[in-house]
Scaffold this motif. Structure first.
Motif, PDB file in Angstrom:
ATOM      1  N   VAL A  47      34.472   4.803 -51.741  1.00 48.52           N
ATOM      2  CA  VAL A  47      35.366   5.752 -51.874  1.00 48.52           C
ATOM      3  C   VAL A  47      35.917   6.701 -50.654  1.00 48.52           C
ATOM      4  N   LEU A  48      37.021   6.593 -50.226  1.00 50.42           N
ATOM      5  CA  LEU A  48      37.351   7.232 -49.012  1.00 50.42           C
ATOM      6  C   LEU A  48      37.487   8.742 -49.296  1.00 50.42           C
ATOM      7  N   ASP A  49      36.852   9.751 -48.252  1.00 46.52           N
ATOM      8  CA  ASP A  49      37.062  11.147 -48.193  1.00 46.52           C
ATOM      9  C   ASP A  49      38.211  11.297 -47.518  1.00 46.52           C
ATOM     10  N   SER A  50      38.912  12.271 -48.092  1.00 48.39           N
ATOM     11  CA  SER A  50      40.457  12.542 -47.905  1.00 48.39           C
ATOM     12  C   SER A  50      40.652  12.689 -46.520  1.00 48.39           C
ATOM     13  N   LYS A  51      39.557  13.444 -45.825  1.00 48.32           N
ATOM     14  CA  LYS A  51      39.768  13.866 -44.244  1.00 48.32           C
ATOM     15  C   LYS A  51      39.722  12.381 -43.401  1.00 48.32           C
ATOM     16  N   LYS A  52      39.456  11.232 -44.010  1.00 48.94           N
ATOM     17  CA  LYS A  52      39.143   9.867 -43.499  1.00 48.94           C
ATOM     18  C   LYS A  52      38.285   9.961 -42.343  1.00 48.94           C
ATOM     19  N   PRO A  53      36.999  10.544 -42.386  1.00 45.12           N
ATOM     20  CA  PRO A  53      36.138  10.587 -41.341  1.00 45.12           C
ATOM     21  C   PRO A  53      35.561   9.185 -40.845  1.00 45.12           C
ATOM     22  N   TRP A  54      34.891   8.994 -39.713  1.00 48.85           N
ATOM     23  CA  TRP A  54      34.151   7.958 -39.221  1.00 48.85           C
ATOM     24  C   TRP A  54      33.163   8.252 -38.320  1.00 48.85           C
ATOM     25  N   LEU A  71      26.125   8.199 -45.041  1.00 51.52           N
ATOM     26  CA  LEU A  71      27.786   8.623 -44.696  1.00 51.52           C
ATOM     27  C   LEU A  71      28.814   7.770 -45.569  1.00 51.52           C
ATOM     28  N   LEU A  72      28.426   6.471 -45.715  1.00 50.55           N
ATOM     29  CA  LEU A  72      29.151   5.772 -46.298  1.00 50.55           C
ATOM     30  C   LEU A  72      29.339   6.085 -47.829  1.00 50.55           C
ATOM     31  N   ASN A  73      28.451   6.729 -48.463  1.00 50.58           N
ATOM     32  CA  ASN A  73      28.256   7.349 -49.388  1.00 50.58           C
ATOM     33  C   ASN A  73      28.947   8.564 -49.715  1.00 50.58           C
ATOM     34  N   LYS A  74      29.598   9.174 -48.236  1.00 48.70           N
ATOM     35  CA  LYS A  74      30.107  10.300 -48.343  1.00 48.70           C
ATOM     36  C   LYS A  74      31.597  10.129 -48.041  1.00 48.70           C
ATOM     37  N   GLY A  75      31.954   8.725 -47.985  1.00 52.12           N
ATOM     38  CA  GLY A  75      33.307   8.587 -47.593  1.00 52.12           C
ATOM     39  C   GLY A  75      33.813   7.941 -46.391  1.00 52.12           C
ATOM     40  N   PHE A  76      32.679   8.120 -45.195  1.00 55.61           N
ATOM     41  CA  PHE A  76      32.908   7.650 -43.826  1.00 55.61           C
ATOM     42  C   PHE A  76      33.362   6.212 -43.715  1.00 55.61           C
ATOM     43  N   HIS A  77      34.008   5.889 -42.732  1.00 57.06           N
ATOM     44  CA  HIS A  77      34.053   4.425 -42.119  1.00 57.06           C
ATOM     45  C   HIS A  77      32.919   4.507 -41.387  1.00 57.06           C
ATOM     46  N   VAL A  78      32.404   3.255 -40.923  1.00 53.60           N
ATOM     47  CA  VAL A  78      31.529   3.077 -39.777  1.00 53.60           C
ATOM     48  C   VAL A  78      31.999   2.118 -38.929  1.00 53.60           C
ATOM     49  N   LYS A 112      39.478  12.828 -35.107  1.00 56.51           N
ATOM     50  CA  LYS A 112      38.114  13.082 -34.459  1.00 56.51           C
ATOM     51  C   LYS A 112      37.188  12.106 -35.087  1.00 56.51           C
ATOM     52  N   VAL A 113      36.302  11.853 -34.090  1.00 56.25           N
ATOM     53  CA  VAL A 113      35.168  11.045 -34.692  1.00 56.25           C
ATOM     54  C   VAL A 113      33.586  11.663 -34.283  1.00 56.25           C
ATOM     55  N   VAL A 114      32.723  11.163 -35.180  1.00 58.06           N
ATOM     56  CA  VAL A 114      31.429  11.221 -35.029  1.00 58.06           C
ATOM     57  C   VAL A 114      30.836  10.191 -33.992  1.00 58.06           C
ATOM     58  N   LEU A 115      30.241  10.446 -32.901  1.00 61.80           N
ATOM     59  CA  LEU A 115      29.490   9.529 -32.085  1.00 61.80           C
ATOM     60  C   LEU A 115      28.001   9.548 -32.358  1.00 61.80           C
ATOM     61  N   SER A 251      18.467  15.576 -42.386  1.00 63.85           N
ATOM     62  CA  SER A 251      18.849  16.618 -41.438  1.00 63.85           C
ATOM     63  C   SER A 251      19.786  16.250 -40.620  1.00 63.85           C
ATOM     64  N   ILE A 252      19.789  14.791 -40.152  1.00 69.12           N
ATOM     65  CA  ILE A 252      20.706  14.027 -39.508  1.00 69.12           C
ATOM     66  C   ILE A 252      22.328  14.010 -40.016  1.00 69.12           C
ATOM     67  N   VAL A 253      22.050  13.613 -41.300  1.00 64.38           N
ATOM     68  CA  VAL A 253      23.320  13.552 -42.141  1.00 64.38           C
ATOM     69  C   VAL A 253      24.042  14.920 -42.369  1.00 64.38           C
ATOM     70  N   ASN A 254      22.974  15.821 -42.553  1.00 61.30           N
ATOM     71  CA  ASN A 254      23.574  17.319 -42.812  1.00 61.30           C
ATOM     72  C   ASN A 254      24.204  17.944 -41.566  1.00 61.30           C
ATOM     73  N   PHE A 255      23.660  17.569 -40.356  1.00 65.61           N
ATOM     74  CA  PHE A 255      24.303  18.115 -39.141  1.00 65.61           C
ATOM     75  C   PHE A 255      25.661  17.454 -38.804  1.00 65.61           C
ATOM     76  N   ILE A 256      25.886  16.212 -39.137  1.00 66.56           N
ATOM     77  CA  ILE A 256      26.970  15.455 -39.068  1.00 66.56           C
ATOM     78  C   ILE A 256      27.951  16.119 -40.181  1.00 66.56           C
ATOM     79  N   LEU A 257      27.505  16.100 -41.286  1.00 61.08           N
ATOM     80  CA  LEU A 257      28.532  16.602 -42.363  1.00 61.08           C
ATOM     81  C   LEU A 257      29.278  18.077 -42.111  1.00 61.08           C
ATOM     82  N   LYS A 258      28.066  18.827 -41.461  1.00 64.90           N
ATOM     83  CA  LYS A 258      28.599  20.287 -41.261  1.00 64.90           C
ATOM     84  C   LYS A 258      29.511  20.291 -40.245  1.00 64.90           C
ATOM     85  N   ASN A 259      29.356  19.226 -39.049  1.00 65.15           N
ATOM     86  CA  ASN A 259      30.096  19.602 -37.905  1.00 65.15           C
ATOM     87  C   ASN A 259      31.403  18.501 -37.953  1.00 65.15           C
TER      88      ASN A 259
END
Length: 265
Positions: A47-54, A71-78, A112-115, A251-259
């Protein structure tokens, strides 16, 4: 007989529940292809998040994937492309530039992407981010190489890698003398990331003998903060270079989601 049947049913239900809750990377739809001669992958969320994060992994595909799974469970592509043998040099950055344009357009991903950079993956993550600050939400670097003189050079306390060092120098067109004044690596160009106000998280082991914390993250952290940047460091006590990540990656996942998408459970 009834007891044996009940045990079997319990085990079956536990297996089904576990699979549902802990879905692995290879259980998701994945496209594998070759881009500019390099192997590449795109993994799709159910299920894709509407902001289409990756999130873009730079190295060691499949190693400690708990962050990507969450993050895949949060709608991110990898997303992944293998540029390991370039040690983050300008050719690697060029491939990343083209690959970024390709995946954003083809898959309609967020601009924008998460690295994510494990070990030597930290080189291309920072070298690319420094030139593309407008395209980066945040960076998660795990035991990252920040100075090639540390790894693979082995100039200080780290073990280094002779074979990788020779290859690394060749890819950068450097030698043992010119590398001493070379600044095209994270301990220097991370300042550009800091000034762009891109949040950064490093996870490191305090007993790392391959990519020592003191020779890499500690130096980058100091310069990052001096430049006004936002950097967090999780230093794992009694841990070496492996295992990467955290057993509980919350804690890693929350950092990414928050930012990135701004949603933290």
């Amino acid at each position: 007989m009834r007891i044996r049947i009940n045990v079997v049913l319990i085990l079956l239900l536990f297996t089904v529940f576990s699979c549902k809750q802990d879905k692995k990377l290879d259980a998701y739809k994945t496209e594998e292809f070759v881009f500019r001669g390099r192997s590449a992958k795109v993994v799709f969320p159910d299920v894709l998040d509407s902001k289409k994060p990756w999130i873009w992994r730079a190295r060691f595909w499949g190693t400690q994937p708990q962050t990507e799974e969450a993050l895949l469970n949060k709608g991110f592509h990898v997303v992944y492309i293998d540029v390991a043998d370039f040690y983050g040099n300008m050719e690697a950055v060029s491939i990343w530039n083209d690959f970024y344009e390709y995946v954003v357009e083809k898959y309609n991903l967020n601009k924008k992407v998460v690295l994510q950079g494990f070990s030597r993956g930290g080189l291309v993550v920072y070298n690319w981010a420094a030139q593309n600050t407008d395209k980066v939400f945040c960076i998660y670097a795990d035991a990252p190489v920040c100075d090639i003189k540390s790894w693979p050079g082995g100039f200080f306390e780290g073990k280094g890698s002779k074979a990788d060092w020779e290859k690394c120098l060749a890819t950068y067109y450097l030698d043992e003398d010119s590398v001493l004044t070379f600044e095209g690596m994270p301990i220097y160009n991370a300042v550009m990331v800091a000034k762009a106000k891109i949040p950064v998280l490093h996870v490191c082991g305090d007993l790392d003998k391959i990519v020592p914390y003191e020779e890499n993250t500690a130096i980058l952290e100091k310069k990052f903060k001096e430049a006004g940047g936002d950097i967090q460091v999780i230093l794992k006590k009694g841990v070496g270079h492996h295992p990467h990540s955290l057993k509980d990656a919350t804690s890693i996942v929350n950092f990414i989601l928050k930012n990135s998408i701004g949603n933290v459970d």
